[in-house]
Design a protein around this motif. Sequence first.
Motif, short mmCIF file in Angstrom:
data_model
loop_
_atom_site.label_atom_id
_atom_site.label_comp_id
_atom_site.label_asym_id
_atom_site.label_seq_id
_atom_site.Cartn_x
_atom_site.Cartn_y
_atom_site.Cartn_z
N PHE A 41 -2.91 5.36 9.33
CA PHE A 41 -3.10 5.96 8.01
C PHE A 41 -4.33 5.40 7.32
CE2 PHE A 41 -1.96 6.92 3.57
CZ PHE A 41 -1.65 8.25 3.73
N ASN A 42 -5.20 6.32 6.88
CA ASN A 42 -6.39 5.95 6.09
C ASN A 42 -6.33 6.69 4.78
OD1 ASN A 42 -8.11 4.40 8.03
ND2 ASN A 42 -7.81 6.29 9.19
N LEU A 43 -6.78 6.01 3.71
CA LEU A 43 -6.85 6.72 2.43
C LEU A 43 -8.15 6.36 1.74
CD1 LEU A 43 -4.11 7.47 -0.09
CD2 LEU A 43 -6.21 6.40 -0.91
N TYR A 44 -8.82 7.40 1.25
CA TYR A 44 -10.10 7.19 0.57
C TYR A 44 -10.01 7.68 -0.87
CZ TYR A 44 -11.64 7.24 5.45
OH TYR A 44 -11.79 7.01 6.79
N TYR A 45 -10.51 6.87 -1.80
CA TYR A 45 -10.77 7.35 -3.15
C TYR A 45 -12.26 7.64 -3.20
CZ TYR A 45 -6.33 5.17 -4.57
OH TYR A 45 -5.02 4.82 -4.70
N GLY A 46 -12.64 8.91 -3.09
CA GLY A 46 -14.07 9.22 -3.00
C GLY A 46 -14.65 8.55 -1.77
N ASN A 47 -15.62 7.66 -1.96
CA ASN A 47 -16.23 6.98 -0.82
C ASN A 47 -15.56 5.65 -0.50
OD1 ASN A 47 -18.18 8.94 -0.37
ND2 ASN A 47 -19.49 8.08 -2.00
N PHE A 48 -14.67 5.24 -1.38
CA PHE A 48 -14.05 3.94 -1.19
C PHE A 48 -12.80 4.08 -0.32
CE2 PHE A 48 -10.81 0.87 -2.62
CZ PHE A 48 -11.44 -0.30 -2.22
N GLN A 49 -12.75 3.28 0.75
CA GLN A 49 -11.59 3.36 1.62
C GLN A 49 -10.55 2.33 1.17
OE1 GLN A 49 -12.35 3.12 5.83
NE2 GLN A 49 -10.26 3.72 6.33
N ALA A 50 -9.42 2.80 0.69
CA ALA A 50 -8.40 1.90 0.13
C ALA A 50 -7.39 1.45 1.18
CB ALA A 50 -7.68 2.59 -1.02
N LEU A 51 -7.19 2.25 2.21
CA LEU A 51 -6.27 1.86 3.30
C LEU A 51 -6.97 2.13 4.63
CD1 LEU A 51 -2.90 3.39 2.02
CD2 LEU A 51 -3.49 0.96 2.15
N LYS A 52 -6.88 1.14 5.52
CA LYS A 52 -7.63 1.24 6.78
C LYS A 52 -6.69 1.17 7.97
CE LYS A 52 -11.45 -0.97 4.44
NZ LYS A 52 -11.96 -2.29 4.06
N GLN A 53 -6.55 2.27 8.68
CA GLN A 53 -5.80 2.33 9.93
C GLN A 53 -4.48 1.57 9.85
OE1 GLN A 53 -6.93 4.86 11.36
NE2 GLN A 53 -6.98 4.14 13.41
N VAL A 54 -3.65 1.96 8.91
CA VAL A 54 -2.40 1.22 8.73
C VAL A 54 -1.34 1.77 9.68
CG1 VAL A 54 -0.55 0.67 7.11
CG2 VAL A 54 -2.93 0.72 6.33
N ASN A 55 -0.70 0.89 10.41
CA ASN A 55 0.45 1.24 11.25
C ASN A 55 1.60 0.34 10.86
OD1 ASN A 55 -0.28 3.27 13.44
ND2 ASN A 55 -2.02 1.85 13.42
N LEU A 56 2.72 0.96 10.50
CA LEU A 56 3.79 0.15 9.94
C LEU A 56 5.08 0.95 10.00
CD1 LEU A 56 4.21 -2.50 8.39
CD2 LEU A 56 3.53 -1.33 6.31
N GLU A 57 6.19 0.24 10.22
CA GLU A 57 7.47 0.94 10.30
C GLU A 57 8.47 0.23 9.40
OE1 GLU A 57 7.98 1.98 14.30
OE2 GLU A 57 9.99 2.78 13.99
N PHE A 58 9.16 1.00 8.57
CA PHE A 58 10.13 0.41 7.65
C PHE A 58 11.54 0.70 8.15
CE2 PHE A 58 6.31 1.42 5.23
CZ PHE A 58 6.04 0.21 4.62
N GLN A 59 12.34 -0.35 8.25
CA GLN A 59 13.66 -0.23 8.86
C GLN A 59 14.72 0.28 7.90
OE1 GLN A 59 13.91 -0.45 12.02
NE2 GLN A 59 11.82 -1.24 12.29
N HIS A 60 15.69 0.99 8.47
CA HIS A 60 16.82 1.50 7.69
C HIS A 60 17.60 0.38 7.02
CE1 HIS A 60 16.31 5.06 10.34
NE2 HIS A 60 16.64 5.68 9.23
N ARG A 61 17.94 0.63 5.78
CA ARG A 61 18.83 -0.26 5.03
C ARG A 61 18.40 -1.72 5.06
NH1 ARG A 61 22.14 3.95 6.53
NH2 ARG A 61 22.88 4.93 4.64
N GLU A 62 17.10 -1.90 5.00
CA GLU A 62 16.60 -3.25 4.84
C GLU A 62 15.49 -3.20 3.78
OE1 GLU A 62 17.17 -6.05 7.86
OE2 GLU A 62 16.51 -4.60 9.37
N VAL A 63 15.21 -4.38 3.25
CA VAL A 63 14.19 -4.44 2.22
C VAL A 63 12.89 -4.92 2.83
CG1 VAL A 63 13.52 -5.45 0.01
CG2 VAL A 63 15.93 -4.96 0.48
N THR A 64 11.82 -4.16 2.63
CA THR A 64 10.50 -4.59 3.08
C THR A 64 9.65 -4.86 1.85
OG1 THR A 64 10.70 -3.17 5.00
CG2 THR A 64 8.51 -4.02 4.49
N ALA A 65 9.05 -6.04 1.81
CA ALA A 65 8.15 -6.36 0.70
C ALA A 65 6.72 -6.17 1.16
CB ALA A 65 8.37 -7.79 0.25
#
Lengths: 296, 259
Positions: free
Chosen positions: B18-42
């Motif tokens: 996942f990448n996200l850009y605000y205009g030319n600024f890249q706010a997220l760079k190649q994010v790979n992440l998995e959030f588990q069921h019924r657990e808390v991720t900070a």
Amino acid sequence: MEVKFSRPAHHRWIEFAVEKAIFGAGIISIIFVALIFLFLLKEGLVLFRHYPFTNFFFGIQWSPISEPPRLGIVPLILGSLAVTLGAVVMAVPLGVCAAIYIAEIAPGWLKDILKGTVEFLAAIPSIVLGFIGLVTLVPMVKNIFHIPTGLTAFSGSIMLAFMAMPTIVSMMEDSLRAVPRAYREGALALGATRWQTIYRVLIPAASSGILAAVMLGIGRVIGETMAVMMITGNSARLPTTLLEPVRTMTATIAAEMGEAVQGSTHYSSLFAIGIVLFIITFLINLTASAFIKRRK
Amino acid sequence: MRKEEDPKKPGAIRVENFNLYYGNFQALKQVNLEFQHREVTAIIGPSGCGKSTLLRSINRMNDYMDQVRTEGQIYHENRPVYGPGVDLVEHRKKVGMVFQRPNPFPLTVYENVIFGCRLHLELSRSELDSRVEKSLMSVGLWEVLADHLDQDALSLPNEQQQRLCIARLVAMNPDVLLMDEPCSALDPIATQRIEELIHELKKDYTIIIVTHNMAQAARVSDWTAYFYLGNLIEFGRTEKIFTRPEKKETEDYITGRFG
């Protein structure tokens, strides 16, 4: 070496003078308002020495130059009311929609153009609008409804609706825009569509500002003179429909002030109308500012 | 012992390239992440690291900002969140969000709780009543507010407002709760109580919480993701991240040497 912290004496003197001058300027405007009101009362209340109070407020005939004069303002009040109500019924829904569109839906660049244009409408002198209305709107109304004259309360209402639009749209747009972003996000995050967000959250949240805008719009309409005088036909009869000529309180004063003999009953009756108008407008503005204050 | 060694079970939310850009600024760079069921991720990291941006991307709150562009995909229960056929309303019903400052609507407590239900469901008065009771109960507000359902929600203290905002999500039976620094406007005691609530809610919901308070992350979460300048630096079990982080940057941030 000694360091001086106190300012030179002439600084303090300037400070004093500026403070007093600003205070004076502020107080002068209050004095003027008070004087105007007192003058209005003085000239108007004289009427009731010669003319019964009840005949003035409840009389249904306005013919100041008949003998004896009949000075019942009911037809004039109804005239103002008819024109104002007609204008409000047209201007408010239109204004609300325009304000919502400008505040919430229009893209950024269009927003500025639209708001600027609507506010520009306020810069057109009312006599110009009245003149345009006279040559375009009045014949149109006459032809559409097949009535003997297009100079009617209805035509006046349309014209006044135009005049109230800038006030209504601009103020409503401000109050919609002032709704915290958090409400918007909260509603969207709950799966609300844009429209649901607008009518379930934004409009209720901005309601006091919206009501204040409506009240100020009404105030603008009820006090308008030139355009109504040109368009509504100026016939001081009891109106039964909107498609008849009426005469408003403002138009009466404007039309008759020139011919009324100073100090006569007719003259003071026009001032008495002024008092009534003043009180009505005052109450409307009071309501509007109560709504504005209610807004947190 | 559990999910970490169980790669077969897919997470509730999966972020892929996942990448996200605000205009030319890249706010997220190649994010790979998995959030588990019924657990808390900070999600932790210094200001501007992209942690709130990621959270807002999960239920597409960034859609309303100008000039935002995304690449990659986020999946909720294996359904894509970005793309032409996505029903945003359905998605947001399942993935709710709690904001930094409590933002109840200027309505009564009752109307706040059922706001979402009124939008999406045709419920009878008694069904609504029972939802209100159930939701307020699950956030620990029922006892306090049962007799004050007609009260203006804005007159409640901050902590109760924040609970109310959670209650109005819970009322729609979501799977995932996204919390964007939910305690940043609260005092320490209220914070502690919201943290206890998060513990309670974990039984029924997958929770992702953005926080700048590392002690809070350590207390409430099972998993921790550390972000820096739009990159996911390290992700793992909270106890591991806070005791034996693998990366030097993570250790520096957690021990307060930087950040």
